[in-house]
Scaffold this motif. Structure first.
Motif, short mmCIF file in Angstrom:
data_model
loop_
_atom_site.label_atom_id
_atom_site.label_comp_id
_atom_site.label_asym_id
_atom_site.label_seq_id
_atom_site.Cartn_x
_atom_site.Cartn_y
_atom_site.Cartn_z
N HIS A 131 -33.39 -38.78 52.14
CA HIS A 131 -32.50 -39.58 51.29
C HIS A 131 -31.36 -38.71 50.78
O HIS A 131 -30.19 -39.14 50.76
N ALA A 132 -31.66 -37.48 50.36
CA ALA A 132 -30.62 -36.57 49.89
C ALA A 132 -29.65 -36.24 51.02
O ALA A 132 -28.44 -36.16 50.80
N ILE A 133 -30.19 -36.06 52.22
CA ILE A 133 -29.32 -35.82 53.38
C ILE A 133 -28.40 -37.02 53.59
O ILE A 133 -27.22 -36.86 53.92
N GLY A 134 -28.93 -38.22 53.40
CA GLY A 134 -28.10 -39.41 53.52
C GLY A 134 -26.97 -39.43 52.50
O GLY A 134 -25.85 -39.84 52.80
N LEU A 135 -27.25 -38.97 51.28
CA LEU A 135 -26.21 -38.90 50.25
C LEU A 135 -25.12 -37.91 50.65
O LEU A 135 -23.92 -38.16 50.43
N ILE A 136 -25.52 -36.81 51.27
CA ILE A 136 -24.54 -35.83 51.73
C ILE A 136 -23.67 -36.44 52.83
O ILE A 136 -22.46 -36.24 52.88
N HIS A 137 -24.31 -37.24 53.69
CA HIS A 137 -23.55 -37.91 54.74
C HIS A 137 -22.53 -38.88 54.15
O HIS A 137 -21.41 -39.02 54.66
N ASP A 138 -22.89 -39.58 53.08
CA ASP A 138 -21.94 -40.47 52.43
C ASP A 138 -20.74 -39.69 51.90
O ASP A 138 -19.59 -40.13 52.02
N ALA A 139 -21.01 -38.52 51.30
CA ALA A 139 -19.93 -37.68 50.78
C ALA A 139 -19.03 -37.20 51.91
O ALA A 139 -17.80 -37.23 51.81
N LEU A 140 -19.64 -36.76 53.01
CA LEU A 140 -18.86 -36.32 54.15
C LEU A 140 -18.04 -37.47 54.72
O LEU A 140 -16.88 -37.31 55.10
N GLY A 141 -18.64 -38.66 54.76
CA GLY A 141 -17.93 -39.82 55.28
C GLY A 141 -16.69 -40.14 54.45
O GLY A 141 -15.64 -40.48 55.01
N ASP A 142 -16.80 -40.04 53.13
CA ASP A 142 -15.64 -40.31 52.27
C ASP A 142 -14.52 -39.31 52.54
O ASP A 142 -13.35 -39.69 52.63
N ALA A 143 -14.88 -38.03 52.66
CA ALA A 143 -13.86 -37.01 52.95
C ALA A 143 -13.24 -37.23 54.31
O ALA A 143 -12.01 -37.13 54.47
N HIS A 144 -14.07 -37.55 55.28
CA HIS A 144 -13.59 -37.77 56.64
C HIS A 144 -12.63 -38.95 56.68
O HIS A 144 -11.57 -38.91 57.32
N GLN A 145 -12.99 -40.04 56.01
CA GLN A 145 -12.14 -41.22 56.01
C GLN A 145 -10.79 -40.93 55.36
O GLN A 145 -9.74 -41.40 55.84
N ALA A 146 -10.80 -40.17 54.27
CA ALA A 146 -9.54 -39.86 53.59
C ALA A 146 -8.62 -39.04 54.49
O ALA A 146 -7.41 -39.28 54.54
N VAL A 147 -9.17 -38.07 55.20
CA VAL A 147 -8.36 -37.27 56.12
C VAL A 147 -7.86 -38.14 57.27
O VAL A 147 -6.70 -38.04 57.69
N ALA A 148 -8.74 -39.00 57.79
CA ALA A 148 -8.34 -39.89 58.88
C ALA A 148 -7.23 -40.83 58.44
O ALA A 148 -6.27 -41.08 59.19
N ASP A 149 -7.33 -41.36 57.21
CA ASP A 149 -6.29 -42.26 56.71
C ASP A 149 -4.95 -41.53 56.59
O ASP A 149 -3.90 -42.08 56.95
N ALA A 150 -4.99 -40.30 56.06
CA ALA A 150 -3.76 -39.52 55.94
C ALA A 150 -3.17 -39.23 57.32
O ALA A 150 -1.95 -39.32 57.52
N HIS A 151 -4.03 -38.93 58.27
CA HIS A 151 -3.59 -38.66 59.64
C HIS A 151 -2.97 -39.90 60.26
O HIS A 151 -1.92 -39.84 60.92
N ASN A 152 -3.61 -41.05 60.05
CA ASN A 152 -3.08 -42.29 60.61
C ASN A 152 -1.73 -42.65 60.01
O ASN A 152 -0.82 -43.12 60.70
N GLN A 153 -1.59 -42.43 58.70
CA GLN A 153 -0.31 -42.70 58.06
C GLN A 153 0.79 -41.79 58.60
O GLN A 153 1.95 -42.20 58.78
N LEU A 154 0.43 -40.55 58.88
CA LEU A 154 1.39 -39.62 59.47
C LEU A 154 1.83 -40.11 60.84
O LEU A 154 3.02 -40.07 61.18
N ASN A 155 0.89 -40.60 61.63
CA ASN A 155 1.21 -41.12 62.95
C ASN A 155 2.10 -42.36 62.87
O ASN A 155 3.01 -42.55 63.67
#
Length: 364
Positions: A131-155
């Motif tokens: 369950h704790a590993i799942g919480l870490i995955h959620d945190a990673l997912g949020d960071a990943h999405q934010a970077v992806a969104d910034a990248h998409n906006q740049l494109n």
């Protein structure tokens, strides 16, 4: 010189600790790619080939007497972590400030999660650690999405300035065809259940709360249009849900995908019966590949659903299993598994009641 990131240690959870040690290694590799604001080569293979990737020998199977499913889930989560880290690195060129902010936020969130587990002061069960590993995955997912969104906006900005490429995509946009599980899926033709009431035609448009994880640009190949009774019987006979609980899960699937395993939300890159996205979509694809099956197979998707509910989403499982009515089961599954924005909450409950009454009345 940048000080290498250091995550807290957790003494009472060797499985979680093994995961954290590998996460620290992967984050340090990412930290190096972000150092000068330019993306450097960082591949999944490079993350998998070096750095610790497992608990002590036999830890999951002997000391904790864990099931093979739990051992596989640990490995799947590691694979998903590496995929997300590599993709953040690939997107970091040109969005260095956003990537740095998200990196620091991610380190802080992972540290907080680990410290919270350490503070419990008792040896954690396998389920608690996953369950704790799942919480870490959620945190990673949020960071990943934010970077992806910034990248998409740049494109998008680049496309507006210098025009579009010949295929209609913004110039300079990356090819997303290299994601696992997208090419050559060879999914079988859709099928129905024959003779049972069709209750999927009035499904509302799918609605999702923003969640973390990478945005896949491509959907599945055409999936299976599954008859609701097939999944209903599968949940009851294989996984021991009551008819009411099975109907609650299905009421959510109806809102998410209208029982189409190939359902695709282009805005989020979400796919399948439960609209898995980000790291969870990647993990579904790995799960299917590990069995030599298509990720669009409806039984694979339901099996993966249960895989999550016995691991990273075990609390959702407990809440659904405690439900006595289709409405209560639908509400629990929505709140703790799907985590939607809530705008279709009442519709999901109505779906569940309709499914339950339709399928139970069909039994003779």
């Amino acid at each position: 010189m940048v000080t290498p990131v250091t995550l807290p240690q957790v003494d009472n959870a060797p499985i979680l600790q093994a995961y954290v040690v590998h996460a620290q290694f992967a984050l340090r590799q990412l930290q190096q790619t972000l150092g000068d604001g330019n993306a450097q080569p960082l591949t999944i293979d490079s993350l998998e080939s070096t750095g610790p990737r497992a608990p002590g020998t036999g830890e999951l199977q002997t000391q904790y007497q864990a099931s093979q499913d739990q051992a596989d889930l640990f490995q799947t989560d590691l694979n998903s972590f590496d995929a997300d880290i590599a993709d953040i690195a690939a997107k970091s060129a040109g969005v260095a400030d956003a990537a740095q902010r998200q990196f620091l936020s991610l380190v802080d969130r992972i540290s907080s999660i680990v410290n919270a587990q350490q503070a419990l002061g008792v040896k954690l069960s396998v389920e608690q650690q996953l369950h704790a590993i799942g919480l870490i995955h959620d945190a990673l997912g949020d960071a990943h999405q934010a970077v992806a969104d910034a990248h998409n906006q740049l494109n998008i900005h680049a496309g507006n300035v210098i025009g579009s490429s010949t295929d209609g995509s913004p110039a300079g946009s990356p090819s997303m065809g290299s994601y696992p599980g997208l090419a050559g899926m060879g999914l079988p033709a859709s099928f129905g259940g024959g003779g049972q009431p069709d209750i999927s035609a009035d499904s509302p448009e799918r609605e999702r709360a923003p969640r973390g994880g990478p945005t896949h640009a491509l959907p599945f190949a055409p999936g299976q249009q599954v008859h609701v009774n097939d999944i209903y019987q599968y949940l009851i006979t294989k996984y021991g849900f009551t008819p009411q609980q099975a109907a609650g899960i299905l009421g959510n699937m109806q809102s998410e995908s209208s029982f189409d395993t190939g359902a695709f939300n282009a805005g989020e890159g979400a796919i399948g019966l439960c609209q898995w996205e980000g790291g969870r979509r990647t993990a579904l694809e790995h799960f299917a590949a590990s069995q030599g099956k298509s990720a669009g197979d409806w039984q694979v998707q339901v099996d993966y659903l249960m895989y999550e509910m016995h691991g990273s989403h075990s609390f959702a499982y407990a809440q659904v299993k405690a439900a006595q009515t289709p409405t209560a089961a639908a509400a629990a599954f929505d709140q703790y598994f799907e985590q939607s924005s809530g705008s279709t909450h009442l519709q999901r409950e109505a779906n569940a009641e309709h499914i339950y009454s339709s399928l139970t009345s069909a039994v003779v």
